[in-house]
Design a protein around this motif. Structure first.
Motif, PDB file in Angstrom:
ATOM      1  N   GLY A  56       0.834  -1.205   0.136  1.00  0.00           N
ATOM      2  CA  GLY A  56       0.127  -0.153   0.059  1.00  0.00           C
ATOM      3  C   GLY A  56       0.750   1.349   0.067  1.00  0.00           C
ATOM      4  N   LEU A  57       2.160   1.046  -0.021  1.00  0.00           N
ATOM      5  CA  LEU A  57       3.022   2.197   0.015  1.00  0.00           C
ATOM      6  C   LEU A  57       3.351   2.841  -1.400  1.00  0.00           C
ATOM      7  N   ASP A  58       3.487   4.072  -1.525  1.00  0.00           N
ATOM      8  CA  ASP A  58       3.889   4.528  -2.842  1.00  0.00           C
ATOM      9  C   ASP A  58       5.345   5.319  -2.824  1.00  0.00           C
ATOM     10  N   PRO A  59       6.305   4.989  -3.541  1.00  0.00           N
ATOM     11  CA  PRO A  59       7.739   5.254  -3.663  1.00  0.00           C
ATOM     12  C   PRO A  59       7.641   6.722  -3.743  1.00  0.00           C
ATOM     13  N   ALA A  60       6.824   7.609  -4.158  1.00  0.00           N
ATOM     14  CA  ALA A  60       6.856   8.817  -4.460  1.00  0.00           C
ATOM     15  C   ALA A  60       6.606   9.617  -3.010  1.00  0.00           C
ATOM     16  N   VAL A  61       5.919   8.968  -2.093  1.00  0.00           N
ATOM     17  CA  VAL A  61       5.547   9.501  -0.795  1.00  0.00           C
ATOM     18  C   VAL A  61       6.369   8.846   0.125  1.00  0.00           C
ATOM     19  N   ASN A  62       6.461   7.532   0.218  1.00  0.00           N
ATOM     20  CA  ASN A  62       7.222   6.745   1.285  1.00  0.00           C
ATOM     21  C   ASN A  62       8.565   6.385   0.908  1.00  0.00           C
ATOM     22  N   GLU A  63       9.457   7.301   0.451  1.00  0.00           N
ATOM     23  CA  GLU A  63      10.611   7.085  -0.072  1.00  0.00           C
ATOM     24  C   GLU A  63      11.767   6.186   0.889  1.00  0.00           C
ATOM     25  N   ARG A  64      11.673   6.360   1.988  1.00  0.00           N
ATOM     26  CA  ARG A  64      12.662   5.613   2.913  1.00  0.00           C
ATOM     27  C   ARG A  64      12.453   4.096   2.868  1.00  0.00           C
ATOM     28  N   ALA A  65      10.931   3.512   2.880  1.00  0.00           N
ATOM     29  CA  ALA A  65      10.774   2.326   3.036  1.00  0.00           C
ATOM     30  C   ALA A  65      11.129   1.731   1.779  1.00  0.00           C
ATOM     31  N   PHE A  66      11.189   2.287   0.447  1.00  0.00           N
ATOM     32  CA  PHE A  66      11.602   1.730  -0.837  1.00  0.00           C
ATOM     33  C   PHE A  66      12.949   1.666  -0.797  1.00  0.00           C
ATOM     34  N   TYR A  67      13.599   2.903  -0.339  1.00  0.00           N
ATOM     35  CA  TYR A  67      15.164   3.004  -0.205  1.00  0.00           C
ATOM     36  C   TYR A  67      15.786   1.673   0.659  1.00  0.00           C
ATOM     37  N   LYS A  68      15.163   1.400   1.802  1.00  0.00           N
ATOM     38  CA  LYS A  68      15.564   0.312   2.611  1.00  0.00           C
ATOM     39  C   LYS A  68      15.426  -0.947   1.917  1.00  0.00           C
ATOM     40  N   ALA A  69      14.304  -1.461   1.192  1.00  0.00           N
ATOM     41  CA  ALA A  69      13.942  -2.574   0.442  1.00  0.00           C
ATOM     42  C   ALA A  69      15.079  -2.561  -0.645  1.00  0.00           C
ATOM     43  N   MET A  70      15.676  -1.464  -1.090  1.00  0.00           N
ATOM     44  CA  MET A  70      16.554  -1.533  -2.215  1.00  0.00           C
ATOM     45  C   MET A  70      17.835  -1.842  -1.590  1.00  0.00           C
ATOM     46  N   ILE A  71      18.272  -1.270  -0.625  1.00  0.00           N
ATOM     47  CA  ILE A  71      19.565  -1.738   0.322  1.00  0.00           C
ATOM     48  C   ILE A  71      19.490  -3.206   0.573  1.00  0.00           C
ATOM     49  N   GLU A  72      18.492  -3.614   1.103  1.00  0.00           N
ATOM     50  CA  GLU A  72      18.185  -5.148   1.396  1.00  0.00           C
ATOM     51  C   GLU A  72      18.529  -6.035   0.238  1.00  0.00           C
ATOM     52  N   ALA A  73      17.838  -5.681  -0.984  1.00  0.00           N
ATOM     53  CA  ALA A  73      18.008  -6.294  -2.151  1.00  0.00           C
ATOM     54  C   ALA A  73      19.219  -6.524  -2.741  1.00  0.00           C
ATOM     55  N   MET A  74      20.174  -5.266  -2.588  1.00  0.00           N
ATOM     56  CA  MET A  74      21.349  -5.317  -2.779  1.00  0.00           C
ATOM     57  C   MET A  74      22.119  -6.101  -2.043  1.00  0.00           C
ATOM     58  N   ASP A  75      21.895  -6.086  -0.752  1.00  0.00           N
ATOM     59  CA  ASP A  75      22.630  -6.914   0.345  1.00  0.00           C
ATOM     60  C   ASP A  75      22.568  -8.478  -0.122  1.00  0.00           C
ATOM     61  N   THR A  76      21.256  -8.932  -0.313  1.00  0.00           N
ATOM     62  CA  THR A  76      20.875 -10.109  -0.664  1.00  0.00           C
ATOM     63  C   THR A  76      21.842 -10.411  -1.811  1.00  0.00           C
ATOM     64  N   GLU A  77      21.852  -9.665  -2.934  1.00  0.00           N
ATOM     65  CA  GLU A  77      22.558  -9.987  -4.086  1.00  0.00           C
ATOM     66  C   GLU A  77      24.057 -10.164  -3.915  1.00  0.00           C
ATOM     67  N   MET A  78      24.742  -9.135  -3.035  1.00  0.00           N
ATOM     68  CA  MET A  78      25.948  -9.368  -2.589  1.00  0.00           C
ATOM     69  C   MET A  78      26.265 -10.585  -2.045  1.00  0.00           C
ATOM     70  N   GLY A  79      25.322 -11.156  -1.157  1.00  0.00           N
ATOM     71  CA  GLY A  79      25.510 -12.466  -0.478  1.00  0.00           C
ATOM     72  C   GLY A  79      25.691 -13.320  -1.631  1.00  0.00           C
ATOM     73  N   ARG A  80      25.003 -13.322  -2.654  1.00  0.00           N
ATOM     74  CA  ARG A  80      24.888 -14.443  -3.596  1.00  0.00           C
ATOM     75  C   ARG A  80      26.228 -14.363  -4.460  1.00  0.00           C
ATOM     76  N   LEU A  81      26.895 -12.944  -4.897  1.00  0.00           N
ATOM     77  CA  LEU A  81      28.153 -12.817  -5.267  1.00  0.00           C
ATOM     78  C   LEU A  81      29.147 -13.528  -4.474  1.00  0.00           C
ATOM     79  N   LEU A  82      29.261 -13.388  -3.007  1.00  0.00           N
ATOM     80  CA  LEU A  82      30.307 -13.867  -2.272  1.00  0.00           C
ATOM     81  C   LEU A  82      30.262 -15.491  -2.268  1.00  0.00           C
TER      82      LEU A  82
END
Length: 454
Positions: free
Chosen positions: A240-266
């Motif tokens: 129910g969140l909008d990235p144009a309004v709830n920027e931090r929530a989506f920003y955190k999700a993007m960091i978590e996704a990057m971290d997940t993919e870093m784990g796959r890289l290592l």
């Protein structure tokens, strides 16, 4: 960059990093040289990592938490306030006042000069046998230094990623799910998730190396546009969140996704990880619109306050003391000499006639409590791109072990970072004590000497 070398061409669990969990001997450059994996996050300050413990409301980052637990966290690492200037310092070991990269490189601005020596070029010049590959965001080139071949002209044997600064409009169609991928000068539109493609490309290249390698993995994440990553890469509740309004929530999700993919890289590196030094760094602080207390939004990305330039820097691998923290003053220029020393290169002998601003971090790896190898550290942002030396329209900051001076076209501030880490009280208002005045004078003189003698 020397044209002589132009080439035409599930989150990681802590046990997986157990190879890094015990202190090892100092890095030996005379034996088997280590691989070097340098990972860059785009727009991510120390406020976003629980391992630093300076912010609140952290994203889920088990891979980075494991990396810090098995390696060394640098508390006082400075970048520049935005993308291209920091990436130029990493690649050349030189401040922007020397390279001219003081702000974001665009199609119409100068870019990193081919005369600058980059990390991959140095490794090739010195005959180390290292192969160099770059993946993800470049943001150091345009038609003035190679165009689609800019990373290859800069010395990388292989490049696969997005050459520009952000995966957002213009053009209107661009996003993390549809973006222009360049592979060694060939351009095509890619419709797979950019963060995942960066890891796919790096793993494919690393898996085909027979000797030592240097891999520069520069994620576009978590730079805007803010969005929901693919399911399975994040746990943040975005319902129910909008990235144009709830920027931090989506920003955190993007960091978590990057971290997940870093784990796959290592994990995908396999047994070679035991002989790989992994370095993670942010290119500048977090965006102002995503910043929460105790950090100040007005002190975020694009400023020379701590929120804009104090970035996460973590190193892990053979010879690096596990679970340690280093308080020495560090600049992103230092990664140049660090990679060189890990590869067994004597920078001073190869670049004797080049003014370098880089100090190797390797001595800290065995002893994080060493006295700071730097007595001061410096950051800057200026226009126009391409200018060197003193530029009137500039933001500049310099600090020592306690005090920080900001001299900008629109402000003049002096802070005691020991008692005022969030830079709330300008000591110049109300007058300085004799001890403060002495530090102020020293820092001002050092900065002025630096910018007037590039």
């Amino acid at each position: 960059m020397h044209l002589l070398h132009r080439v035409v061409l599930a989150p990681l669990a802590v046990p997986f990093l157990s190879a890094f969990a015990a202190p090892g001997p100092p890095v030996q450059t005379g034996g088997t040289p280590p691989n070097v994996l340098l990972i860059v996050a785009d727009d991510m300050g120390v406020d976003m990592l629980q391992s630093y413990g300076e912010g609140t409301d952290f994203p889920v980052t088990p891979t980075l938490d494991s990396l810090a637990a098995g390696g060394m966290l640098f508390r006082n690492a400075w970048s520049n306030p935005n993308c291209s200037p920091t990436r130029a310092t990493i690649m050349t070991g030189r401040y922007g006042l020397r390279t001219g990269i003081g702000d974001v490189i665009k199609e119409t601005t100068p870019a990193l000069e081919p005369t600058e020596t980059t990390i991959p070029e140095l490794l090739t010049m010195a005959g180390t046998g290292y192969e160099s590959g770059a993946f993800g965001k470049w943001h150091l080139g345009n038609a003035t230094n190679g165009g689609l071949l800019s990373p290859n002209v800069a010395g990388f044997h292989h490049y696969d990623g997005a050459l520009g600064g952000a995966l957002q409009s213009p053009p209107s169609w661009m996003s993390y799910y549809m973006w222009p991928e360049t592979v060694n000068g060939s351009l095509a539109v890619r419709t797979d998730y950019a963060t995942s493609v960066t890891v796919d490309s790096a793993l494919a290249w690393i898996g085909n190396r027979a000797g030592p390698w240097f891999s520069y993995v520069a994620f576009n994440a978590p730079h805007r546009p803010f969005h929901a990553p693919p399911a399975g890469l994040y746990s943040e509740n975005l319902t129910g969140l909008d990235p144009a309004v709830n920027e931090r929530a989506f920003y955190k999700a993007m960091i978590e996704a990057m971290d997940t993919e870093m784990g796959r890289l290592l994990k995908g590196i396999g047994p070679e990880l035991e002989n790989t030094v992994v370095i993670f760094v942010g290119d500048n602080g977090s965006p102002r619109s995503t910043t929460v207390a105790p950090f100040l939004p007005s002190h975020g990305k694009a400023t020379v306050y701590e929120g804009g330039i104090n970035v996460p820097l973590i190193a892990s691998g053979p010879g690096i003391q596990a679970g340690s923290e280093c308080g020495g003053l560090v600049n992103t220029t230092d990664l140049f000499s660090t990679v060189a020393e890990l590869a067994g290169v004597d920078v001073a002998s190869w670049l004797a006639n080049t003014k370098l601003d880089s100090v190797s971090l390797v001595p800290y790896f065995a002893d994080p409590q060493l006295p700071s190898l730097r007595s001061w550290v410096y950051a800057e942002r200026f226009r126009p791109v391409g200018a060197t030396g003193y530029v009137r329209r500039a933001m500049r900051a310099i600090r020592d072990d306690r005090y920080k001076l900001i001299l900008s076209f629109d402000r003049h501030q002096f802070f005691d970072l020991q008692s005022d880490p969030f830079e709330l009280s300008n000591l110049l208002i109300g007058g300085l004590t004799p001890a403060e005045q002495d530090r102020y004078d020293q820092l001002k003189q050092t900065m002025l000497q630096l910018v007037t003698n590039p």
